[in-house]
Design a protein around this motif. Structure first.
Motif, PDB file in Angstrom:
ATOM      1  N   ALA A  23       0.830  -1.204   0.000  1.00  0.00           N
ATOM      2  CA  ALA A  23       0.000   0.000   0.000  1.00  0.00           C
ATOM      3  C   ALA A  23       0.865   1.255   0.000  1.00  0.00           C
ATOM      4  CB  ALA A  23      -0.938  -0.013   1.218  1.00  0.00           C
ATOM      5  N   ALA A  24       1.965   1.225   0.755  1.00  0.00           N
ATOM      6  CA  ALA A  24       2.877   2.378   0.771  1.00  0.00           C
ATOM      7  C   ALA A  24       3.445   2.624  -0.615  1.00  0.00           C
ATOM      8  CB  ALA A  24       3.998   2.139   1.782  1.00  0.00           C
ATOM      9  N   LEU A  25       3.827   1.541  -1.324  1.00  0.00           N
ATOM     10  CA  LEU A  25       4.342   1.698  -2.692  1.00  0.00           C
ATOM     11  C   LEU A  25       3.283   2.279  -3.611  1.00  0.00           C
ATOM     12  CD1 LEU A  25       6.320   1.241  -5.026  1.00  0.00           C
ATOM     13  CD2 LEU A  25       5.596  -1.162  -5.084  1.00  0.00           C
ATOM     14  N   GLU A  26       2.043   1.750  -3.528  1.00  0.00           N
ATOM     15  CA  GLU A  26       0.989   2.209  -4.433  1.00  0.00           C
ATOM     16  C   GLU A  26       0.583   3.651  -4.155  1.00  0.00           C
ATOM     17  OE1 GLU A  26      -2.055  -0.674  -3.846  1.00  0.00           O
ATOM     18  OE2 GLU A  26      -1.124  -2.184  -5.152  1.00  0.00           O
ATOM     19  N   SER A  27       0.845   4.153  -2.938  1.00  0.00           N
ATOM     20  CA  SER A  27       0.469   5.531  -2.619  1.00  0.00           C
ATOM     21  C   SER A  27       1.271   6.547  -3.426  1.00  0.00           C
ATOM     22  CB  SER A  27       0.675   5.795  -1.125  1.00  0.00           C
ATOM     23  OG  SER A  27       2.060   5.814  -0.786  1.00  0.00           O
ATOM     24  N   TYR A  28       2.420   6.117  -3.971  1.00  0.00           N
ATOM     25  CA  TYR A  28       3.217   7.038  -4.774  1.00  0.00           C
ATOM     26  C   TYR A  28       2.757   7.086  -6.235  1.00  0.00           C
ATOM     27  CZ  TYR A  28       6.415   7.219  -0.834  1.00  0.00           C
ATOM     28  OH  TYR A  28       6.972   7.419   0.401  1.00  0.00           O
ATOM     29  N   ALA A  29       1.880   6.146  -6.653  1.00  0.00           N
ATOM     30  CA  ALA A  29       1.343   6.119  -8.020  1.00  0.00           C
ATOM     31  C   ALA A  29       2.474   6.185  -9.044  1.00  0.00           C
ATOM     32  CB  ALA A  29       0.361   7.281  -8.228  1.00  0.00           C
ATOM     33  N   VAL A  60       9.462  -3.009  -5.738  1.00  0.00           N
ATOM     34  CA  VAL A  60       9.007  -4.383  -5.527  1.00  0.00           C
ATOM     35  C   VAL A  60       7.555  -4.356  -5.054  1.00  0.00           C
ATOM     36  CG1 VAL A  60       9.420  -6.525  -4.289  1.00  0.00           C
ATOM     37  CG2 VAL A  60      11.350  -5.079  -4.954  1.00  0.00           C
ATOM     38  N   SER A  61       6.641  -4.777  -5.946  1.00  0.00           N
ATOM     39  CA  SER A  61       5.230  -4.824  -5.579  1.00  0.00           C
ATOM     40  C   SER A  61       4.900  -6.219  -5.043  1.00  0.00           C
ATOM     41  CB  SER A  61       4.365  -4.481  -6.794  1.00  0.00           C
ATOM     42  OG  SER A  61       4.453  -5.518  -7.767  1.00  0.00           O
ATOM     43  N   GLY A  62       3.606  -6.523  -4.967  1.00  0.00           N
ATOM     44  CA  GLY A  62       3.220  -7.805  -4.394  1.00  0.00           C
ATOM     45  C   GLY A  62       3.456  -8.979  -5.315  1.00  0.00           C
ATOM     46  N   SER A 128       9.672   4.417   2.487  1.00  0.00           N
ATOM     47  CA  SER A 128       8.622   5.427   2.499  1.00  0.00           C
ATOM     48  C   SER A 128       8.804   6.322   3.713  1.00  0.00           C
ATOM     49  CB  SER A 128       7.254   4.762   2.538  1.00  0.00           C
ATOM     50  OG  SER A 128       7.060   4.141   3.798  1.00  0.00           O
ATOM     51  N   ALA A 129       7.958   7.387   3.795  1.00  0.00           N
ATOM     52  CA  ALA A 129       8.045   8.296   4.934  1.00  0.00           C
ATOM     53  C   ALA A 129       7.794   7.566   6.243  1.00  0.00           C
ATOM     54  CB  ALA A 129       7.051   9.440   4.752  1.00  0.00           C
ATOM     55  N   ALA A 130       7.040   6.456   6.190  1.00  0.00           N
ATOM     56  CA  ALA A 130       6.751   5.677   7.401  1.00  0.00           C
ATOM     57  C   ALA A 130       7.814   4.614   7.669  1.00  0.00           C
ATOM     58  CB  ALA A 130       5.385   5.014   7.279  1.00  0.00           C
ATOM     59  N   GLY A 131       8.867   4.566   6.841  1.00  0.00           N
ATOM     60  CA  GLY A 131       9.957   3.614   7.048  1.00  0.00           C
ATOM     61  C   GLY A 131       9.745   2.263   6.403  1.00  0.00           C
ATOM     62  N   LEU A 132       8.711   2.113   5.546  1.00  0.00           N
ATOM     63  CA  LEU A 132       8.461   0.820   4.905  1.00  0.00           C
ATOM     64  C   LEU A 132       9.319   0.668   3.658  1.00  0.00           C
ATOM     65  CD1 LEU A 132       4.567   0.765   5.229  1.00  0.00           C
ATOM     66  CD2 LEU A 132       6.206  -0.541   6.575  1.00  0.00           C
ATOM     67  N   PRO A 133       9.962  -0.498   3.454  1.00  0.00           N
ATOM     68  CA  PRO A 133      10.797  -0.690   2.262  1.00  0.00           C
ATOM     69  C   PRO A 133       9.918  -0.951   1.038  1.00  0.00           C
ATOM     70  CG  PRO A 133      10.770  -2.678   3.584  1.00  0.00           C
ATOM     71  CD  PRO A 133       9.989  -1.665   4.361  1.00  0.00           C
ATOM     72  N   MET A 165      13.811   8.763  -3.181  1.00  0.00           N
ATOM     73  CA  MET A 165      12.639   8.965  -2.317  1.00  0.00           C
ATOM     74  C   MET A 165      12.251  10.439  -2.268  1.00  0.00           C
ATOM     75  SD  MET A 165      11.638   6.076  -1.610  1.00  0.00           S
ATOM     76  CE  MET A 165      10.245   6.773  -0.725  1.00  0.00           C
ATOM     77  N   THR A 166      13.246  11.345  -2.331  1.00  0.00           N
ATOM     78  CA  THR A 166      12.906  12.773  -2.377  1.00  0.00           C
ATOM     79  C   THR A 166      12.083  13.083  -3.614  1.00  0.00           C
ATOM     80  OG1 THR A 166      14.932  13.333  -1.187  1.00  0.00           O
ATOM     81  CG2 THR A 166      13.869  15.092  -2.430  1.00  0.00           C
ATOM     82  N   GLN A 167      12.466  12.493  -4.753  1.00  0.00           N
ATOM     83  CA  GLN A 167      11.699  12.693  -5.985  1.00  0.00           C
ATOM     84  C   GLN A 167      10.291  12.118  -5.830  1.00  0.00           C
ATOM     85  OE1 GLN A 167      12.342  14.248  -8.758  1.00  0.00           O
ATOM     86  NE2 GLN A 167      14.498  14.767  -8.524  1.00  0.00           N
ATOM     87  N   LEU A 168      10.185  10.914  -5.258  1.00  0.00           N
ATOM     88  CA  LEU A 168       8.863  10.292  -5.104  1.00  0.00           C
ATOM     89  C   LEU A 168       7.976  11.094  -4.154  1.00  0.00           C
ATOM     90  CD1 LEU A 168       9.760   6.488  -4.955  1.00  0.00           C
ATOM     91  CD2 LEU A 168       8.974   7.831  -6.904  1.00  0.00           C
TER      92      LEU A 168
END
Length: 860
Positions: A23-29, A60-62, A128-133, A165-168
């Motif tokens: 979900a964290a990955l998908e939030s960046y679209a 890396v998605s699901g 991610s900002a929440a620390g998720l890889p 990550m700054t770009q994302l």
């Protein structure tokens, strides 16, 4: 593919749930978006930094791994079951795999097991900002790298990961702000439409009232008769035949909570002197519901002022009040939303020249919340450099022909605080039916922090590019220096080995010629001339081997305390004879010159070599200057220029006014056998010998030269800080002889060299016993206690000379020992210097040298 148990074990140890990570990955679209240069630059930079053929920004998605940018792969995604990056995600840390085929996690992975498979991997986690890889920035190679990566390379990869990550995050923030701006714009438009609708309703009510669409009533106080128009039925559902035409019926249909108040207010108007009355109340319709009524009436009085009649109209304001309530709620929602999002709306009434700014927009222009504003404040608050295009964009939005979307970013200069801010504004014009722009409304967002972040990101990119460029240049420079050092070391090893073999052969030749010359004496002049010629050639060959050993830093040195200010003047006569009359010799000796610790003979030879080279560079004559000086190098200077330890050095500089050298000649000047002289004019070993001696002495040598401007060669030798007295200069002596009472044991595995040593010592008057190995020497030592001196070669096939001497002295503590060798990589010479207390004579040697050394050892 991992087994189910392995996957479950990995998931169990992960500090996050897989669905949260995806979900964290998908939030960046970001998945399946087009190629972008910002990310391509990152992978190219990673590839160049690691000199790796493959570099990837991998998400890396699901069910797959997708590449936002890649170098060396040629496709945008791969299945998850062959992913190496997935292991970095599970590890949740920086991952380095020096050789994937040595790592059981990749057994059976087709990307690894293929002939040209992936053998090396290094990846930094994208968090991610929440620390998720959510992925990695990684480099791969098809060859293993057992040494792994350096700390600097890891830092570069981690910085690149943070940059991704700054770009994302920036993309995500921009998308969020754009969506919020569109939402607010839609709300503003809805509010505008609601206001227009409300005005339409009010206008309709006004027209309806004029057209008697209101429930008009006429109350005759004398008869208490009330007459209603047909609107009472149309609006409120009361049929005429169901209406009791009295004031009491009207009052009874008012809501019980309002009835007493209205009854009191209307009778107060009637009984008093008022000409009109108005009030608001709830009126019961025929269906039992209540309408919100605004009622007003006009009191008609007779000449005495008594109220006889009142005519009025009931205005049903139920819908208007509902609309107003909803509008108030929407306005409150809009206000709260804009304040939460730090987005301000603005409204320009072009007809009445009115500007509406809430406090949040006033703050963007450095104006207090309670200060009134006008369009002049807007124009004066714009930064001078941005005023032109911003004004043009506003004019285009208000132009009926263009009706352009107002979408600009500009700077403001605070009216009260003078601060510069960045504002992103969007809006559009509102036009009436005649095509005239009556209003321009829109939103404004303070984007100062975003602009600052973008500037910092650009600066970081530029700084990173400069650092990477600098690092690449430094690496290339270091690699070139390493290649040069390796070349010189390889040539040194080769020349040292050759010189060793020559020394053994020359020892036999020179020694045999020396003995032959002594036996011939003056009896045969022609034979004596031949022997002398052969001896001269052998001595020149010996000198050549000594130069080879000097270059390869394998010639044993006998360092002593040397004062260069005494050594240089002592060589003046020799130098003048060597230079000739056309060369003017000058010396510049520094006062208070430090002493150095070096081999005096080698230093003199080095200065003479440099002087002769300088002479050859001045065929028409010139000036040769020898200068001494104290030098101190700090750590940064020597690291950047010399690569020797920092500290204090003694400088000996030899300068000429000759033809000079081009850069390509300077680069090869110290290479052995390199020379610019004509064939037969030089061996090409002079400077290489000087180079080897200086390096072996712990110093440095540097060439400064330009074509037509002469040459300066500087020798830097470490300063000597001890208290040793200077060694006395050697003096010539007559050939010392022995007697038969002095017994010498000669140990040498080379038969020809051993035979010469035995013959020479016998010629000198000693009694000699010989052995061809250490084993034989031990037997002879035990059998002949009269042996006074052990004369042994160091390099022998069974037991070397040092071990032989140690065992012999263990048996015979008073035994004298003299070593001989043609090679210095042995047991008595370390770092090019003879061990303390060791007596050594190098091959080849003459009878005179052997006689002097034997007597010195025996008498010590």
């Amino acid at each position: 593919m991992k087994s189910d148990s392995e996957s479950n074990a990995a998931s169990a140890t992960a500090p996050w749930a897989e669905e949260d990570r995806v979900a964290a990955l998908e939030s960046y679209a970001i998945l399946d978006t087009p190629v972008e240069p910002e990310f391509n630059d990152i992978v190219r930079l990673a590839s160049e930094t690691f000199a790796a053929p493959i570099a990837v920004v991998n998400l890396v998605s699901g069910d797959r791994q997708w590449f936002k940018a890649e170098v060396g792969i040629g496709q945008r995604e791969l299945p998850l079951d062959v992913s190496i990056c997935a292991h970095a995600i599970l590890q949740n840390d920086f991952l380095v795999v020096p050789d994937t085929r040595e790592d059981r996690r990749f057994d059976g992975n087709p990307l690894v097991s293929a002939d040209d498979g992936l053998r090396f991997y290094a990846g930094a986690i994208l968090r991610s900002a929440a620390g998720l890889p959510i992925g990695t920035v990684c480099v791969l190679d098809r060859a293993p790298r057992p040494e792994g990566i350096t700390a600097h390379q890891r830092l570069v990869l981690e910085v690149l990961a943070r940059q991704v990550m700054t770009q994302l995050e920036l993309r995500k923030a921009l998308v969020h702000q754009g969506a919020r701006s569109d939402e607010l714009r839609e709300q503003v438009q809805q509010r505008t439409a609601a206001e227009l609708a409300l005005r339409g309703v009010e206008e309709r009510y006004r027209l309806a009232s004029r057209a008697t669409n209101d429930a008009i009533w006429d109350w005759d106080f004398a008869t208490d008769h009330v007459t209603w128009n047909e609107a009472l039925e149309i609006v409120h559902g009361h049929a005429p035949d169901a209406v009791e035409p009295t004031g009491a019926w009207w009052i009874e249909h008012i809501h019980p909570e309002d009835r007493e108040r209205v009854d009191r207010s209307i009778h107060a108007a009637i009984d008093g002197a008022a000409e009109s009355w108005s009030d608001e109340y709830r009126f019961r319709r025929a269906d039992g519901s209540f309408a919100n009524i605004f009622d007003r009436g006009h009191v008609i009085r007779d000449d005495s002022g008594r109220a006889i009649r009142m005519i009025g109209a009931m205005l049903d304001v139920t819908e208007r009040q509902r609309t107003r309530a909803e509008l108030a709620i929407n306005e409150e929602r809009l206000r709260l939303a804009t304040e939460a999002a730090e987005v301000g709306f603005w409204d320009v009434d072009l007809i009445h020249d009115i500007l509406i700014w809430p406090p949040i927009v006033k703050r963007m222009f450095g104006i207090s919340p309670d200060v009134p504003v006008s369009m002049a404040d807007f124009y004066h608050g714009l930064h001078p450099e941005d005023r032109g295009f911003t004004s043009e964009a506003f004019a285009a939005a208000a132009d009926a022909d263009h009706r352009a979307l107002y979408d600009v970013e500009y700077r403001t200069v605070g009216k009260e605080d003078g601060l510069t801010r960045w504002v992103a504004a969007k809006g559009r014009g509102i036009f009436d039916s005649d095509g005239r722009c009556v209003r321009v409304v829109g939103t404004a967002i303070d984007v100062t922090e975003r602009k600052r972040a973008e500037a910092e990101l650009r600066e970081l990119n530029e700084h990173l590019e400069r650092r990477v460029t600098q690092a690449v240049a430094e690496r290339e420079q270091a690699e070139e220096a390493l290649r040069q050092s390796q070349k010189m070391e390889a040539v040194g090893q080769l020349t040292g080995g050759i010189a060793h073999d020559f020394n053994n052969m020359l020892a036999v030749v020179i020694g045999s010629l020396d003995l032959l010359g002594r036996r011939l004496g003056a009896s045969d002049a022609r034979a004596k001339r031949y022997v002398d010629a052969a001896t001269d050639g052998a001595q020149r060959a010996a000198t050549l081997t000594q130069r080879l050993l000097a270059f390869s830093r394998q010639q044993p040195l006998t360092p002593e305390v040397v004062d260069a200010n005494k050594l240089v003047p002592g060589m003046s006569e020799l130098l003048r004879h060597s230079l000739g009359a056309e060369i003017r010799l000058e010396t510049v000796l520094a006062a208070g010159l430090w002493r150095t610790h070096a081999d005096r003979n080698q230093l003199e030879s080095a200065i003479l070599n440099l002087a002769v080279n300088a002479r050859d560079a001045m065929p028409e004559g010139g000036r040769l200057t020898i200068e001494t000086q104290n030098m101190h190098f700090d750590e940064r200077y020597v690291a950047a220029n010399f690569g020797v330890p920092h500290g204090q050095y003694v400088l000996i500089a030899v300068s000429d006014t000759g033809s000079g050298m081009p850069p390509d000649v300077i680069a090869k000047a110290f290479d052995p056998f390199f020379t610019t002289k004509q064939v037969g004019k030089g061996t090409g070993l002079g400077l290489s010998q000087v180079y080897g001696f200086v390096k072996q002495s712990g110093g440095h040598i540097k060439i400064y030269s330009e074509l037509g401007q002469g040459t300066t060669i500087k020798i830097y030798l470490p300063r000597f800080l001890g208290e040793d007295a200077e060694a006395e200069l050697p003096t010539a002596a007559d050939l010392p002889l022995g007697d038969e009472q002095e017994v010498i044991l000669v140990v040498e595995d080379e038969p020809a060299v051993r035979q010469f040593s035995v013959d020479a010592l016998t010629e000198l008057g000693y009694r000699v016993i010989e052995a061809d190995s250490a084993v034989a020497a031990f037997r002879l030592l035990d059998a002949h206690p009269e042996i006074a001196l052990l004369f042994t070669d160091i390099v022998m096939p069974d037991v070397n000379g040092r071990k032989l001497a140690d065992e012999a002295r263990r048996r015979r503590p008073d035994l004298k020992v003299l070593y001989t060798t043609g090679y210095t990589r042995n047991a008595v010479v370390h770092n090019g210097v003879v061990d303390p207390g060791v007596e050594l004579i190098g091959k080849p040697f003459t009878v005179e040298q052997l006689a002097a050394k034997i007597r010195a050892v025996l008498e010590s």
